[in-house]
Scaffold this active site. Structure first.
Site, PDB file in Angstrom:
ATOM      1  N   THR A  54      30.064  81.070 -45.364  1.00  0.00           N
ATOM      2  CA  THR A  54      30.737  82.385 -44.932  1.00  0.00           C
ATOM      3  C   THR A  54      31.851  81.921 -45.614  1.00  0.00           C
ATOM      4  O   THR A  54      32.676  83.284 -46.026  1.00  0.00           O
ATOM      5  CB  THR A  54      30.639  83.323 -43.670  1.00  0.00           C
ATOM      6  OG1 THR A  54      29.042  83.266 -43.222  1.00  0.00           O
ATOM      7  CG2 THR A  54      31.384  84.679 -44.021  1.00  0.00           C
ATOM      8  N   LYS A 102      31.681  85.640 -37.205  1.00  0.00           N
ATOM      9  CA  LYS A 102      32.055  84.145 -38.951  1.00  0.00           C
ATOM     10  C   LYS A 102      33.280  85.655 -39.448  1.00  0.00           C
ATOM     11  O   LYS A 102      33.869  85.011 -40.603  1.00  0.00           O
ATOM     12  CB  LYS A 102      31.141  84.064 -39.195  1.00  0.00           C
ATOM     13  CG  LYS A 102      30.113  84.737 -39.213  1.00  0.00           C
ATOM     14  CD  LYS A 102      29.638  84.510 -40.910  1.00  0.00           C
ATOM     15  CE  LYS A 102      28.419  86.028 -41.031  1.00  0.00           C
ATOM     16  NZ  LYS A 102      27.537  86.149 -40.939  1.00  0.00           N
TER      17      LYS A 102
END
Length: 197
Positions: free
Chosen positions: A113, A56
């Site tokens: 994120t 991610k």
């Protein structure tokens, strides 16, 4: 994930995943962590959770750059969605479970994120989008940007598995080969048309 420590410390409602091959250990940890503001879920897919947590960060770098380039919500949504597809593709080839990538540790951690002001990797990407070189952007950071070495590892994994992960490849080229991000975007958009899945 998805859990930025800053928000957990403030007591803001947070949900996260505990992955372990030991069901007993996962349940014990769940019991210790659950509070009125933190909800922990157990999972046995350690591979999928670990890959999601690492990969991610690569896409968060790209999202930060997109923000600074003013590319809009459509671009960022497509980047996150197709990024999730690449994470799942690699994860499944390595033995991860499909459902993991669409849960808290996968989609949830990717979203937080890529969109949060707390994200180190998104912040680093924003510096790239502002025109700083990789080295200049690194010097501006006060904390580690995990997505930089992860981009190299992910690229090597893509090559080893022969997987079709064009976004990972372009982020690697941007970070390690100095490819201009606008060129990468143009080339990603110009790829041959195909079925989504």
């Amino acid at each position: 994930g998805p859990s930025h420590a800053e928000e957990v410390a403030l007591g803001l409602p947070t949900a996260l995943t505990i992955a372990s091959l030991s069901g007993d250990l996962a349940l014990e940890t769940q019991t210790l962590l659950n509070t009125a503001t933190l909800r922990a879920y157990t999972h046995d897919d350690v591979i999928g959770v670990e890959l999601s947590a690492a990969l991610k960060n690569i896409f968060a770098i790209a999202c930060g750059a997109c923000d600074e380039l003013g590319l809009g919500d459509n671009t960022k949504a497509a980047l996150v969605t197709r990024g999730l597809n690449e994470i799942a593709l690699l994860g499944e080839q390595l033995g991860g479970k499909t459902q993991t990538f669409y849960g808290l540790a996968g989609l949830g951690d990717l979203v937080v994120t890529c969109f949060s002001q707390h994200s180190r990797n998104r912040t680093f990407g924003a510096y790239i989008g502002q025109g700083f070189s990789v080295e200049e952007a690194r010097k501006k950071m006060t904390m580690v940007v995990e997505g930089i070495p992860t981009a190299l590892s992910a690229y090597q994994l893509v090559q080893k598995l022969g997987a079709e992960c064009p976004i990972i490849v372009e982020i690697y080229r941007m970070l390690y080969l100095g490819k201009p991000i606008k060129t990468s975007i143009q080339e990603l958009m110009a790829r041959p048309a195909k079925n989504e899945f």
